[in-house]
Design a protein around this motif. Structure first.
Motif, mmCIF file in Angstrom:
data_model
loop_
_atom_site.group_PDB
_atom_site.id
_atom_site.type_symbol
_atom_site.label_atom_id
_atom_site.label_comp_id
_atom_site.label_asym_id
_atom_site.label_seq_id
_atom_site.Cartn_x
_atom_site.Cartn_y
_atom_site.Cartn_z
ATOM 1 N N LEU A 162 0.835 -1.195 0.000
ATOM 2 C CA LEU A 162 0.000 0.000 0.000
ATOM 3 C C LEU A 162 0.871 1.248 0.000
ATOM 4 O O LEU A 162 2.016 1.227 0.449
ATOM 5 C CB LEU A 162 -0.912 0.013 1.234
ATOM 6 N N MET A 163 0.300 2.326 -0.485
ATOM 7 C CA MET A 163 0.987 3.612 -0.570
ATOM 8 C C MET A 163 0.020 4.703 -0.152
ATOM 9 O O MET A 163 -1.197 4.591 -0.352
ATOM 10 C CB MET A 163 1.470 3.840 -2.010
ATOM 11 N N THR A 164 0.530 5.756 0.485
ATOM 12 C CA THR A 164 -0.316 6.899 0.803
ATOM 13 C C THR A 164 0.484 8.179 0.713
ATOM 14 O O THR A 164 1.721 8.172 0.784
ATOM 15 C CB THR A 164 -0.955 6.758 2.199
ATOM 16 N N LEU A 165 -0.238 9.264 0.540
ATOM 17 C CA LEU A 165 0.341 10.604 0.454
ATOM 18 C C LEU A 165 -0.471 11.507 1.384
ATOM 19 O O LEU A 165 -1.404 12.171 0.953
ATOM 20 C CB LEU A 165 0.276 11.116 -0.987
ATOM 21 N N PRO A 166 -0.136 11.528 2.662
ATOM 22 C CA PRO A 166 -0.971 12.259 3.617
ATOM 23 C C PRO A 166 -0.773 13.769 3.533
ATOM 24 O O PRO A 166 0.204 14.261 2.947
ATOM 25 C CB PRO A 166 -0.483 11.728 4.970
ATOM 26 N N ALA A 167 -1.698 14.488 4.123
ATOM 27 C CA ALA A 167 -1.565 15.939 4.219
ATOM 28 C C ALA A 167 -0.388 16.278 5.131
ATOM 29 O O ALA A 167 -0.076 15.532 6.071
ATOM 30 C CB ALA A 167 -2.849 16.544 4.776
ATOM 31 N N PRO A 168 0.306 17.387 4.866
ATOM 32 C CA PRO A 168 1.437 17.768 5.722
ATOM 33 C C PRO A 168 0.985 17.997 7.165
ATOM 34 O O PRO A 168 -0.133 18.426 7.427
ATOM 35 C CB PRO A 168 1.933 19.071 5.086
ATOM 36 N N ALA A 169 1.876 17.679 8.085
ATOM 37 C CA ALA A 169 1.624 17.909 9.512
ATOM 38 C C ALA A 169 2.889 18.484 10.137
ATOM 39 O O ALA A 169 3.994 18.219 9.674
ATOM 40 C CB ALA A 169 1.223 16.621 10.204
ATOM 41 N N ASP A 170 2.715 19.265 11.191
ATOM 42 C CA ASP A 170 3.836 20.011 11.751
ATOM 43 C C ASP A 170 4.679 19.224 12.739
ATOM 44 O O ASP A 170 5.869 19.496 12.907
ATOM 45 C CB ASP A 170 3.327 21.288 12.444
ATOM 46 N N ASP A 171 4.095 18.265 13.415
ATOM 47 C CA ASP A 171 4.849 17.558 14.448
ATOM 48 C C ASP A 171 4.826 16.064 14.173
ATOM 49 O O ASP A 171 3.951 15.548 13.480
ATOM 50 C CB ASP A 171 4.268 17.849 15.837
ATOM 51 N N GLU A 172 5.785 15.372 14.746
ATOM 52 C CA GLU A 172 5.950 13.956 14.447
ATOM 53 C C GLU A 172 4.737 13.131 14.866
ATOM 54 O O GLU A 172 4.326 12.211 14.163
ATOM 55 C CB GLU A 172 7.210 13.422 15.124
ATOM 56 N N ALA A 173 4.166 13.452 16.014
ATOM 57 C CA ALA A 173 3.010 12.685 16.473
ATOM 58 C C ALA A 173 1.867 12.755 15.466
ATOM 59 O O ALA A 173 1.211 11.746 15.173
ATOM 60 C CB ALA A 173 2.560 13.192 17.839
#
Length: 243
Positions: A162-173
């Motif tokens: 599987l592959m995904t391209l998530p929305a950017p997020a600011d912190d690692e959590a």
């Protein structure tokens, strides 16, 4: 020199991958680096190859074909990571080793039918749209099992994961959440006959979060090549000069 810069960049990215792998308590060598070379000239790919890189990702078919022609002397593993268009499937099936981002049953049929008989089945990762964003490609999590089953039945394809391209997020959590969801989906869908051993997730800004959640392939462009624009008009000249 650009060769030295790319070699240095690759060394830094590999160090990040190693550090994240160790932090995750995973065995060394379990994460493959795909250098995303779209919009980069053939000379940059050749420099990365000289520094030990073998897998490269392209998103624009004609640009990729131009570069493949100029780099035919190199043993490169080519990954198609862009949006698939029906009129491009024949060339994708003929020239690439992997497809990241398969999400349409019709494209799956075409890729299988058009895969050259002498070539091994095309390795594919199903793109999953975890966020439901209309601007992003991919199937809904609930549709993933059906597309995988279809791919199982197509002789020209080999579903690998599987592959995904998530929305950017600011912190690692926050970055880890979609990767965690993709891993959980993979775990539910994997079988002994189809282990789905590949999780294609993580880019320059979030590769650590992806590796912590089980990524086996990270797709890295900017951190390897920088943001140098690709001049389509120079593709032939660059390829010829580098060949």
């Amino acid at each position: 020199m650009i060769e030295d810069q790319i070699a240095s960049n690759l060394s830094q990215v590999r160090a990040r991958i190693q550090a994240a792998t160790e932090r995750a308590g995973r065995p060394a060598g379990g994460v493959a680096l795909i250098a995303v070379s779209k919009k980069q000239p053939a000379s940059a790919i050749r420099a990365a190859y000289a520094a030990g890189q073998r897998a490269f990702g392209e998103s624009y078919l004609q640009e990729a074909l131009d570069k493949m022609a100029g780099l035919a002397d190199l043993d490169i593993e080519w990954h198609f990571i862009g949006r698939i268009q029906a009129n491009k499937t024949r060339q994708i099936a003929a020239h690439f080793d992997w497809v990241h981002g398969l999400s349409d049953p019709a494209h799956a049929h075409r890729l299988s039918e058009q895969r050259p008989a002498e070539a091994p089945p095309l390795a594919v990762c199903i793109q999953v749209n975890l966020s439901g964003e209309a601007s992003k490609g991919g199937v809904a999590p609930s549709e993933t099992a059906g597309l995988l089953s279809l791919c199982d039945a197509l002789p020209g394809l080999r579903p690998r994961g599987l592959m995904t391209l998530p929305a950017p997020a600011d912190d690692e959590a926050s970055q880890r959440l979609p990767f965690q969801a993709l891993r959980a989906l993979r775990d539910r869908l994997a079988t002994p006959e189809r282990p789905l051993d590949c999780l294609s997730m993580g880019m320059s800004d979030d590769l650590e979060a992806a590796i912590l959640e089980g990524a086996t392939q990270v797709r890295i462009g900017t951190a390897v090549f920088g943001a140098r624009p690709y001049n389509r008009g120079q593709a032939g000249a660059i390829a010829t000069a580098d060949h």
